[in-house]
Design an enzyme around this catalytic site. Structure first.
Site, short mmCIF file in Angstrom:
data_model
loop_
_atom_site.label_atom_id
_atom_site.label_comp_id
_atom_site.label_asym_id
_atom_site.label_seq_id
_atom_site.Cartn_x
_atom_site.Cartn_y
_atom_site.Cartn_z
N VAL A 1 46.58 0.78 142.63
CA VAL A 1 47.71 0.03 142.07
C VAL A 1 48.41 -0.85 143.10
CG1 VAL A 1 48.11 1.78 140.30
CG2 VAL A 1 49.38 1.91 142.47
N ASN B 1 53.39 6.61 138.16
CA ASN B 1 53.49 7.87 138.89
C ASN B 1 52.79 7.84 140.25
OD1 ASN B 1 53.72 10.95 139.11
ND2 ASN B 1 51.50 10.67 139.07
N TYR C 1 59.71 6.85 152.74
CA TYR C 1 59.54 7.45 151.42
C TYR C 1 60.84 7.37 150.60
CZ TYR C 1 58.43 10.93 147.84
OH TYR C 1 58.22 11.56 146.64
N LYS D 1 61.63 5.07 147.16
CA LYS D 1 62.02 5.68 145.89
C LYS D 1 63.38 5.18 145.43
CE LYS D 1 58.32 8.15 145.26
NZ LYS D 1 57.41 7.86 144.12
#
Length: 250
Positions: free
Chosen positions: A57, A83, A147, A151
């Site tokens: 992706v 996801n 990370y 997010k």
């Protein structure tokens, strides 16, 4: 009634696989996307209502081909679950730009690319986007500079999508899992870290992959037809408890 179709990225294992199985239980067909072809083949082997597609992706050309193949195979897309993600933790001082980009290209770029490419199909079905962020996007923690930032950006991206795509009947929501009892988490979390999480989570336990899937599938369903732009922390109350966890400051 026409059978609905969900596209789930990162579907070879964990939350993505649990979500795939729950969609099928609810009567959906599922396009399972993952870049790990071997693992994906094993995961999809016994799922009659699912079809596996091996794509990365984070690569625009692959995303475009993926959407073309999924729409050719199923004829429609009613829900997209972004996801796919990578968890690469480390101190700020040890996070160089290559590490930063490795996290961002999947966790953020991948969500953007898949959302953009599937929007025309979702307009036709007045479908749903569900982006998977993390509790690390809501509260800061050590070792998560890339990370957690990726997010947090997914959360904002979701709100932008809800604001702009709502006029086309597309709903966009975000799920932020807290600590989940995955095989990987149990392999890398020491007894001290597990105990610290239990102490900090009001429900006093890790969540399960199935519990996160329940929230995702609900948000994709007609039962959530008036829900958009929301950020749901499926975390046992972890976000309500402030900062802490000395055991994670290593």
């Amino acid at each position: 009634m026409t059978q609905k179709v969900a596209l789930v990225t990162g579907a070879a294992r964990g939350i993505g696989l649990a979500t795939t199985k729950l969609f099928i239980e609810e009567g959906w067909k599922v396009a399972m996307i993952d870049r790990d072809g071997d693992e994906l083949a094993v995961a999809a082997k016994d799922l009659d209502q699912a079809q596996a597609f091996v794509f990365d992706v984070s690569i625009p050309e692959q995303v475009d081909q993926m959407v073309a193949e999924v729409t050719a195979a199923f004829g429609r897309i009613d829900a997209v679950v972004n996801n796919a993600g990578v968890a690469d933790f480390g101190p700020i001082a040890e996070t160089d730009f290559a590490r930063w980009r490795r996290v961002m290209e999947t966790n953020l770029d991948g969500v953007f690319l898949v959302s953009q490419a599937t929007t025309p199909a979702l307009k036709e079905t007045k479908g749903a986007l569900v982006n998977i962020a993390s509790i690390s996007g809501l509260r800061a923690s050590t070792l998560r500079v890339a990370y957690g930032t990726s997010k947090a950006a997914v959360i904002q991206l979701t709100k932008q999508q809800a604001a702009e795509l709502g006029e086309h009947g597309i709903r966009a929501n975000c799920v932020c899992p807290g600590p989940v009892r995955t095989k990987l988490a149990m392999a890398v979390h020491s007894p001290e870290i597990i105990a610290a999480y239990h102490d900090a989570i009001p429900l006093n336990r890790y969540g399960s992959e199935r519990e996160i899937a329940e929230v995702i599938v609900f948000l994709c369903s007609d039962r959530a037809s008036y829900v958009t732009g929301q950020v749901v922390a499926a975390d046992g109350g972890f976000d309500s408890t402030g900062v802490g966890l000395p055991a994670l400051r290593v």
